[in-house]
Design a protein around this motif. Sequence first.
Motif, PDB file in Angstrom:
ATOM      1  N   GLY A 110      39.045  22.482  43.549  1.00 21.70           N
ATOM      2  CA  GLY A 110      39.415  22.739  42.152  1.00 21.70           C
ATOM      3  C   GLY A 110      40.612  23.654  42.020  1.00 21.70           C
ATOM      4  O   GLY A 110      41.316  23.612  40.993  1.00 21.70           O
ATOM      5  N   LYS A 111      40.860  24.473  43.029  1.00 19.26           N
ATOM      6  CA  LYS A 111      42.011  25.387  43.001  1.00 19.26           C
ATOM      7  C   LYS A 111      43.244  24.792  43.671  1.00 19.26           C
ATOM      8  O   LYS A 111      44.306  25.428  43.661  1.00 19.26           O
ATOM      9  CB  LYS A 111      41.639  26.695  43.708  1.00 19.26           C
ATOM     10  CG  LYS A 111      40.480  27.449  43.075  1.00 19.26           C
ATOM     11  CD  LYS A 111      40.142  28.684  43.896  1.00 19.26           C
ATOM     12  CE  LYS A 111      38.961  29.434  43.310  1.00 19.26           C
ATOM     13  NZ  LYS A 111      38.601  30.619  44.146  1.00 19.26           N
ATOM     14  N   SER A 112      43.105  23.615  44.258  1.00 14.96           N
ATOM     15  CA  SER A 112      44.200  23.032  45.037  1.00 14.96           C
ATOM     16  C   SER A 112      45.183  22.299  44.136  1.00 14.96           C
ATOM     17  O   SER A 112      44.846  21.798  43.059  1.00 14.96           O
ATOM     18  CB  SER A 112      43.650  22.058  46.088  1.00 14.96           C
ATOM     19  OG  SER A 112      42.711  22.698  46.922  1.00 14.96           O
ATOM     20  N   GLU A 113      46.417  22.214  44.621  1.00 14.06           N
ATOM     21  CA  GLU A 113      47.423  21.396  43.956  1.00 14.06           C
ATOM     22  C   GLU A 113      47.305  19.958  44.451  1.00 14.06           C
ATOM     23  O   GLU A 113      46.902  19.716  45.583  1.00 14.06           O
ATOM     24  CB  GLU A 113      48.820  21.940  44.253  1.00 14.06           C
ATOM     25  CG  GLU A 113      49.069  23.347  43.717  1.00 14.06           C
ATOM     26  CD  GLU A 113      50.475  23.835  44.028  1.00 14.06           C
ATOM     27  OE1 GLU A 113      51.220  23.073  44.721  1.00 14.06           O
ATOM     28  OE2 GLU A 113      50.814  24.950  43.621  1.00 14.06           O
ATOM     29  N   THR A 114      47.663  19.032  43.580  1.00  6.72           N
ATOM     30  CA  THR A 114      47.576  17.625  43.955  1.00  6.72           C
ATOM     31  C   THR A 114      48.574  17.305  45.068  1.00  6.72           C
ATOM     32  O   THR A 114      49.765  17.623  44.948  1.00  6.72           O
ATOM     33  CB  THR A 114      47.871  16.718  42.745  1.00  6.72           C
ATOM     34  OG1 THR A 114      46.981  17.051  41.681  1.00  6.72           O
ATOM     35  CG2 THR A 114      47.705  15.261  43.113  1.00  6.72           C
ATOM     36  N   PRO A 115      48.121  16.716  46.180  1.00  7.97           N
ATOM     37  CA  PRO A 115      49.034  16.403  47.284  1.00  7.97           C
ATOM     38  C   PRO A 115      50.109  15.402  46.863  1.00  7.97           C
ATOM     39  O   PRO A 115      49.956  14.659  45.892  1.00  7.97           O
ATOM     40  CB  PRO A 115      48.102  15.802  48.349  1.00  7.97           C
ATOM     41  CG  PRO A 115      46.738  16.258  47.971  1.00  7.97           C
ATOM     42  CD  PRO A 115      46.728  16.364  46.487  1.00  7.97           C
ATOM     43  N   LEU A 116      51.187  15.395  47.601  1.00 10.97           N
ATOM     44  CA  LEU A 116      52.282  14.486  47.322  1.00 10.97           C
ATOM     45  C   LEU A 116      51.820  13.043  47.465  1.00 10.97           C
ATOM     46  O   LEU A 116      51.207  12.676  48.469  1.00 10.97           O
ATOM     47  CB  LEU A 116      53.445  14.767  48.285  1.00 10.97           C
ATOM     48  CG  LEU A 116      54.714  13.921  48.088  1.00 10.97           C
ATOM     49  CD1 LEU A 116      55.339  14.208  46.720  1.00 10.97           C
ATOM     50  CD2 LEU A 116      55.712  14.184  49.212  1.00 10.97           C
ATOM     51  N   ASN A 117      52.074  12.257  46.446  1.00 12.48           N
ATOM     52  CA  ASN A 117      51.684  10.839  46.403  1.00 12.48           C
ATOM     53  C   ASN A 117      50.176  10.630  46.532  1.00 12.48           C
ATOM     54  O   ASN A 117      49.729   9.549  46.914  1.00 12.48           O
ATOM     55  CB  ASN A 117      52.409  10.052  47.510  1.00 12.48           C
ATOM     56  CG  ASN A 117      53.918  10.066  47.340  1.00 12.48           C
ATOM     57  OD1 ASN A 117      54.441  10.055  46.210  1.00 12.48           O
ATOM     58  ND2 ASN A 117      54.643  10.096  48.449  1.00 12.48           N
ATOM     59  N   ASN A 118      49.437  11.674  46.202  1.00 15.29           N
ATOM     60  CA  ASN A 118      47.956  11.623  46.250  1.00 15.29           C
ATOM     61  C   ASN A 118      47.419  11.227  47.620  1.00 15.29           C
ATOM     62  O   ASN A 118      46.336  10.636  47.732  1.00 15.29           O
ATOM     63  CB  ASN A 118      47.415  10.651  45.194  1.00 15.29           C
ATOM     64  CG  ASN A 118      47.618  11.171  43.777  1.00 15.29           C
ATOM     65  OD1 ASN A 118      47.584  12.379  43.534  1.00 15.29           O
ATOM     66  ND2 ASN A 118      47.818  10.257  42.833  1.00 15.29           N
ATOM     67  N   ILE A 119      48.172  11.570  48.644  1.00 18.54           N
ATOM     68  CA  ILE A 119      47.729  11.239  50.002  1.00 18.54           C
ATOM     69  C   ILE A 119      46.553  12.137  50.386  1.00 18.54           C
ATOM     70  O   ILE A 119      46.648  13.362  50.319  1.00 18.54           O
ATOM     71  CB  ILE A 119      48.878  11.421  51.006  1.00 18.54           C
ATOM     72  CG1 ILE A 119      50.021  10.462  50.673  1.00 18.54           C
ATOM     73  CG2 ILE A 119      48.389  11.187  52.436  1.00 18.54           C
ATOM     74  CD1 ILE A 119      51.241  10.611  51.576  1.00 18.54           C
ATOM     75  N   GLY A 120      45.472  11.515  50.764  1.00 12.58           N
ATOM     76  CA  GLY A 120      44.302  12.255  51.213  1.00 12.58           C
ATOM     77  C   GLY A 120      43.329  12.636  50.113  1.00 12.58           C
ATOM     78  O   GLY A 120      42.276  13.215  50.398  1.00 12.58           O
ATOM     79  N   VAL A 121      43.645  12.308  48.864  1.00 19.08           N
ATOM     80  CA  VAL A 121      42.772  12.703  47.759  1.00 19.08           C
ATOM     81  C   VAL A 121      41.406  12.021  47.868  1.00 19.08           C
ATOM     82  O   VAL A 121      40.353  12.661  47.709  1.00 19.08           O
ATOM     83  CB  VAL A 121      43.441  12.376  46.409  1.00 19.08           C
ATOM     84  CG1 VAL A 121      42.453  12.590  45.261  1.00 19.08           C
ATOM     85  CG2 VAL A 121      44.675  13.238  46.209  1.00 19.08           C
ATOM     86  N   ASN A 122      41.416  10.732  48.128  1.00 20.68           N
ATOM     87  CA  ASN A 122      40.148  10.004  48.228  1.00 20.68           C
ATOM     88  C   ASN A 122      39.276  10.526  49.366  1.00 20.68           C
ATOM     89  O   ASN A 122      38.047  10.633  49.228  1.00 20.68           O
ATOM     90  CB  ASN A 122      40.419   8.511  48.419  1.00 20.68           C
ATOM     91  CG  ASN A 122      41.043   7.872  47.184  1.00 20.68           C
ATOM     92  OD1 ASN A 122      40.849   8.347  46.066  1.00 20.68           O
ATOM     93  ND2 ASN A 122      41.791   6.801  47.381  1.00 20.68           N
ATOM     94  N   ASN A 123      39.903  10.847  50.495  1.00 20.62           N
ATOM     95  CA  ASN A 123      39.136  11.369  51.626  1.00 20.62           C
ATOM     96  C   ASN A 123      38.529  12.731  51.313  1.00 20.62           C
ATOM     97  O   ASN A 123      37.372  13.006  51.656  1.00 20.62           O
ATOM     98  CB  ASN A 123      40.028  11.467  52.864  1.00 20.62           C
ATOM     99  CG  ASN A 123      40.342  10.109  53.470  1.00 20.62           C
ATOM    100  OD1 ASN A 123      40.610   9.149  52.763  1.00 20.62           O
ATOM    101  ND2 ASN A 123      40.306  10.027  54.790  1.00 20.62           N
TER     102      ASN A 123
END
Length: 227
Positions: free
Chosen positions: A129-142
């Motif tokens: 919840g404190k993290s910034e969204t990764p570039l191109n949403n890489i790794g978000v689903n994992n």
Amino acid sequence: MEGAYGVGKAGAAFDPLTFVKRPQVILRATCWLFSIIIFGCISSQGWAMNAKGEEYCLYNEDSNACNYGTGISVIAFLASIGFLVGEFFFEQMSSIKTRKRYVIADLAFSGFWAVLYFIAFCYLTNQWGKSETPLNNIGVNNVQGAIAFCFFSIFTWAALGYLAFLRFKQGSEQAFAPSYEVDPNAAVAAAEGGYTSYPDATDPQGGYAQPPFGGQPQIDPQQQQPY
């Protein structure tokens, strides 16, 4: 016929279908699968490279979060295999003390790991919840998948702990149970009808009979006929 701690007696023939259908085996295999998903998600795309070429954890750049999630999942993976093997040999344990130790170990480990997964779920959710969204949403689903399966693992491990508790309770009750069963109907019949020498014999007088010579009348000497 069930032996100690809710399974068949030692030396009984092994039935693979019955073993696979056992709730402990199904839940243990589920925990094993969940552990693979969790450490696989974190290990594959839970880490990323920053502009300096340094690797960082997607959970708010907290490497402890990634290491914690991976660590408990790897241990859960190995423990699930170990307990599956133990479940396979459980019916072959002829010693009741050995079965008791196994059940206590299962109860303690499953309950403790349910707590650890609850901590992991809260910890990873808070850091994500404190993290910034990764570039191109890489790794978000994992990353989100690891959090979700940490949540599911809480209930599977807690269920295993509950089943182990039921096993332990059943084994404790059997340890203090009498080795024979008393037929209440037979006890009542014996109290009302008296003693009988044989199970199928009946006493027409309804109880103890008088001695064979105790009930004959005494002859008065004065009433005897003279010769």
